[in-house]
Scaffold this active site. Structure first.
Site, PDB file in Angstrom:
ATOM      1  N   GLU A  52       0.866  -1.193   0.000  1.00  0.00           N
ATOM      2  CA  GLU A  52       0.000   0.000   0.000  1.00  0.00           C
ATOM      3  C   GLU A  52       0.903   1.244   0.000  1.00  0.00           C
ATOM      4  O   GLU A  52       1.979   1.231   0.616  1.00  0.00           O
ATOM      5  CB  GLU A  52      -0.828  -0.020   1.300  1.00  0.00           C
ATOM      6  CG  GLU A  52      -1.622   1.248   1.576  1.00  0.00           C
ATOM      7  CD  GLU A  52      -2.164   1.312   3.022  1.00  0.00           C
ATOM      8  OE1 GLU A  52      -1.471   0.840   3.954  1.00  0.00           O
ATOM      9  OE2 GLU A  52      -3.270   1.840   3.215  1.00  0.00           O
ATOM     10  N   ASN A 111      -6.936   6.303  -1.504  1.00  0.00           N
ATOM     11  CA  ASN A 111      -5.870   5.331  -1.233  1.00  0.00           C
ATOM     12  C   ASN A 111      -6.148   4.170  -2.203  1.00  0.00           C
ATOM     13  O   ASN A 111      -7.103   3.417  -2.009  1.00  0.00           O
ATOM     14  CB  ASN A 111      -5.951   4.888   0.233  1.00  0.00           C
ATOM     15  CG  ASN A 111      -4.768   4.043   0.649  1.00  0.00           C
ATOM     16  OD1 ASN A 111      -4.106   3.427  -0.183  1.00  0.00           O
ATOM     17  ND2 ASN A 111      -4.518   3.993   1.946  1.00  0.00           N
ATOM     18  N   LYS A 128      -9.405   1.948  -1.602  1.00  0.00           N
ATOM     19  CA  LYS A 128      -9.645   1.458  -0.233  1.00  0.00           C
ATOM     20  C   LYS A 128     -10.977   1.977   0.321  1.00  0.00           C
ATOM     21  O   LYS A 128     -11.284   3.174   0.206  1.00  0.00           O
ATOM     22  CB  LYS A 128      -8.484   1.926   0.651  1.00  0.00           C
ATOM     23  CG  LYS A 128      -8.487   1.443   2.074  1.00  0.00           C
ATOM     24  CD  LYS A 128      -7.193   1.932   2.723  1.00  0.00           C
ATOM     25  CE  LYS A 128      -6.978   1.491   4.124  1.00  0.00           C
ATOM     26  NZ  LYS A 128      -5.652   1.957   4.624  1.00  0.00           N
ATOM     27  N   GLU A 147      -5.715   8.860   8.233  1.00  0.00           N
ATOM     28  CA  GLU A 147      -6.187   8.484   6.887  1.00  0.00           C
ATOM     29  C   GLU A 147      -7.535   9.105   6.551  1.00  0.00           C
ATOM     30  O   GLU A 147      -7.809   9.435   5.398  1.00  0.00           O
ATOM     31  CB  GLU A 147      -6.263   6.958   6.749  1.00  0.00           C
ATOM     32  CG  GLU A 147      -4.905   6.321   6.547  1.00  0.00           C
ATOM     33  CD  GLU A 147      -5.019   4.907   6.020  1.00  0.00           C
ATOM     34  OE1 GLU A 147      -5.557   4.712   4.922  1.00  0.00           O
ATOM     35  OE2 GLU A 147      -4.576   3.991   6.726  1.00  0.00           O
ATOM     36  N   CYS A 173      -4.771  -2.807   2.903  1.00  0.00           N
ATOM     37  CA  CYS A 173      -4.513  -2.735   4.341  1.00  0.00           C
ATOM     38  C   CYS A 173      -5.734  -3.006   5.209  1.00  0.00           C
ATOM     39  O   CYS A 173      -6.170  -4.128   5.337  1.00  0.00           O
ATOM     40  CB  CYS A 173      -3.845  -1.412   4.697  1.00  0.00           C
ATOM     41  SG  CYS A 173      -3.074  -1.511   6.328  1.00  0.00           S
ATOM     42  N   ASN A 198       0.382  -0.959   5.326  1.00  0.00           N
ATOM     43  CA  ASN A 198       1.319  -0.245   6.210  1.00  0.00           C
ATOM     44  C   ASN A 198       0.677  -0.334   7.583  1.00  0.00           C
ATOM     45  O   ASN A 198      -0.277   0.395   7.876  1.00  0.00           O
ATOM     46  CB  ASN A 198       1.416   1.241   5.872  1.00  0.00           C
ATOM     47  CG  ASN A 198       2.167   1.558   4.587  1.00  0.00           C
ATOM     48  OD1 ASN A 198       3.303   1.986   4.595  1.00  0.00           O
ATOM     49  ND2 ASN A 198       1.489   1.379   3.459  1.00  0.00           N
TER      50      ASN A 198
HETATM   51  N1  CDT Z   1      -2.813   1.613   6.521  1.00  0.00           N
HETATM   52  C1  CDT Z   1      -3.731   1.034   7.302  1.00  0.00           C
HETATM   53  O1  CDT Z   1      -4.876   0.841   6.905  1.00  0.00           O
HETATM   54  N2  CDT Z   1      -3.350   0.701   8.540  1.00  0.00           N
HETATM   55  C2  CDT Z   1      -4.258   0.121   9.480  1.00  0.00           C
HETATM   56  C3  CDT Z   1      -3.963   0.551  10.863  1.00  0.00           C
HETATM   57  C4  CDT Z   1      -5.128   1.186  11.384  1.00  0.00           C
HETATM   58  S1  CDT Z   1      -5.004   1.716  13.025  1.00  0.00           S
HETATM   59  C5  CDT Z   1      -5.603   3.233  13.077  1.00  0.00           C
HETATM   60  C6  CDT Z   1      -4.267  -1.399   9.441  1.00  0.00           C
HETATM   61  O2  CDT Z   1      -5.354  -1.972   9.312  1.00  0.00           O
HETATM   62  O3  CDT Z   1      -3.234  -2.021   9.574  1.00  0.00           O
END
Ligand code: CDT
Length: 315
Positions: A52, A111, A128, A147, A173, A198
């Site tokens: 991502e 995203n 996303k 985000e 993600c 990420n």
């Molecule tokens: N990039 C991403 O979606 N990261 C999320 C962490 C969210 S916590 C606020 C994940 O699902 O890993």
């Protein structure tokens, strides 16, 4: 379960990226991606999953208001001059790929990930949908995850593309944590879901032990692959980016729910596995024969409610 006469082999690779710092240029990152693509091709892989937001640092950790500063992290065209070498390499090596990036579409910010075919052309795009984190700084929190400030909710659903090799879907993600993501693709007979992520290991704004970050990541992939009879190829951007640690754990997961191969490092690393797509068909014909066993007449609440409400049972 599967014999050599029924096997349908597809060689997948996952290209994990180590940290990308803010000062790293697109050109530098694309050179790293090209090295990983060539490594995967030299092992015989036909498709590669990149992370991502692969072209930049994970910028939603910062609260920015200056639009020029924010838009510097977004792509206005794909391919653009810096990313075109990836498309050329895909065509030359006959390797398809998934790439996540921040997309500016007019005034809208998404995203996004794209699926690029083995001929170097874009087969499809997905944006996303379950956007995590906050829309504004949370005061007192050690780390921010903004985000919701930078990305609109994706408007393209969860499509599956019929390629000459397999039916392929995409997931970004946090979307991997939601069973609806995979069931919508499962209902299109998806064979392979490519996922980039990420996942900060220190984002905690509640008292959840940090080791659960990896547990929940793998739990989500394993249950989704099993319950939807598909392979999942999942690529992290890992390591310490701008002082913020992110988990590795990139993996290729089988429709049995088993992790077949997993990264060792939190740096640039390729993993690969020759997947047998007939295992998808085997599970689809038996325990997860959707046509035979699903009961959508009892699933109404899934569409009617967003948050949990009153129990349905009456005395
Ligand atoms: N990039 C991403 O979606 N990261 C999320 C962490 C969210 S916590 C606020 C994940 O699902 O890993």
């Amino acid at each position: 379960m599967v014999t050599s006469s029924t096997a349908r082999k597809l060689h997948l690779a996952v290209a994990q990226l180590g940290p990308v710092q803010r000062a790293d240029s697109r050109k530098q990152v694309v050179l790293r991606l090209l090295e990983l693509l060539k490594d995967a091709a030299s092992r015989g892989a036909a498709w590669v999953t990149f992370p991502e937001l692969a072209l930049t640092t994970f910028f939603p950790r910062w609260d920015m208001d200056d639009s020029a500063e924010i838009r510097a992290f977004f792509e206005t065209e794909m391919p653009g001059p810096e990313t075109r070498p990836l498309f050329d390499a895909a065509r030359e090596l006959s390797v398809g790929f998934y790439l996540g990036y921040a997309e500016l579409d007019g005034d809208r910010q998404f995203n996004t990930s794209i699926l690029v075919g083995r001929d170097g052309t874009i087969l499809g795009k997905y944006r996303k949908i379950h956007i995590p984190g906050d829309a504004a700084t949370v005061s007192g929190a050690a780390l921010q995850h903004l985000e919701k400030k930078y990305f609109a909710v994706g408007d393209l659903g969860f499509p599956v593309w019929e390629t000459p090799d397999a039916k392929i879907g995409m997931c970004i993600c946090n979307d991997r944590r939601w069973p609806e993501t995979f069931r919508v693709m499962g209902l299109q007979g998806v064979d392979v879901v490519m996922n980039g992520y990420n996942t900060p290991s220190g984002y905690v704004q509640w008292n959840e032990p940090i080791h659960l970050r990896m547990h929940h990541h793998l739990l989500s992939l394993q249950s989704a692959a099993y319950q939807n009879a598909c392979w999942i190829a999942s690529a992290a951007k890992a390591g310490v980016e701008e002082g913020s640690p992110m988990i590795g754990g990139s993996a290729i997961v089988a429709p049995t729910g088993e992790v077949m191969v997993r990264t060792f490092s939190e740096d640039d690393e390729v993993i690969n596995f020759v997947c047998d797509l007939s295992v998808c068909e085997y599970y689809r014909a038996n325990i997860f024969n959707f046509a035979a066993h699903r009961r959508p007449e009892h699933y109404g609440l899934i569409l009617e409610r967003t948050g949990a409400g009153a129990p349905l049972a009456r005395p």
